[in-house]
Scaffold this motif. Sequence first.
Motif, PDB file in Angstrom:
ATOM      1  N   ILE A  51      -7.958   6.015  -0.111  1.00  0.00           N
ATOM      2  CA  ILE A  51      -8.632   4.713  -0.156  1.00  0.00           C
ATOM      3  C   ILE A  51     -10.073   4.954  -0.584  1.00  0.00           C
ATOM      4  O   ILE A  51     -10.772   5.780   0.001  1.00  0.00           O
ATOM      5  N   TRP A 110       0.805  -1.218   0.000  1.00  0.00           N
ATOM      6  CA  TRP A 110       0.000   0.000   0.000  1.00  0.00           C
ATOM      7  C   TRP A 110       0.837   1.266   0.000  1.00  0.00           C
ATOM      8  O   TRP A 110       0.433   2.293  -0.541  1.00  0.00           O
ATOM      9  N   SER A 115      -7.074   1.381  -3.810  1.00  0.00           N
ATOM     10  CA  SER A 115      -6.322   2.611  -4.011  1.00  0.00           C
ATOM     11  C   SER A 115      -5.795   2.572  -5.441  1.00  0.00           C
ATOM     12  O   SER A 115      -6.139   1.664  -6.194  1.00  0.00           O
TER      13      SER A 115
END
Length: 176
Positions: free
Chosen positions: A83, A76, A103
């Motif tokens: 998000i 991430w 994302s």
Amino acid sequence: MKKKIGIDIGYHKAWRAIQKAIACISGTPEENYQILSPYLQMMVHRNLETYTSIKRDQQNRFSYMFIAQAASIASWHYCRPVIAVDATFFKSKYRGALFVAVSKDANNQIFPLYFGVADSKNIWFFWEMRKAIEIRREMIKCVDKKTYNYIMEETPKRWARSWFPRRHYDMLTTKW
């Protein structure tokens, strides 16, 4: 059935026959819910940083589920610090919604982060998402300390894009 075999059966009888055949091949939904906990435990065992959670009701029946795979958690920090969460609703015997949090990565591609099943009006998924984020909190602090502090201080209800006054990073998302 009438064209191929010459038997005239009603729609509902054919539907029940298909459902029985599917249950024989894949198992019933009740049987599959029973093996969900061992399946998630195996995921964590094979991918140690995977975060999973299951909530059961008072009769020990499945209520909610959350999955954050280790690869998604670790990757991430290569994504934009935004998000987006969306859901699709179940329209069968078992109600609820399948949630997905995504994302965008450095190549502007959608990157899956978290998955969950919960009631459509329940924020349990967002509380579990917060726990998954806390697991990798040091990485989030490195990306943007203000964003990290905001996520940790605000209730999940306030995470919606419509409440967020700062930059949106050119991501089109639904306004929840």
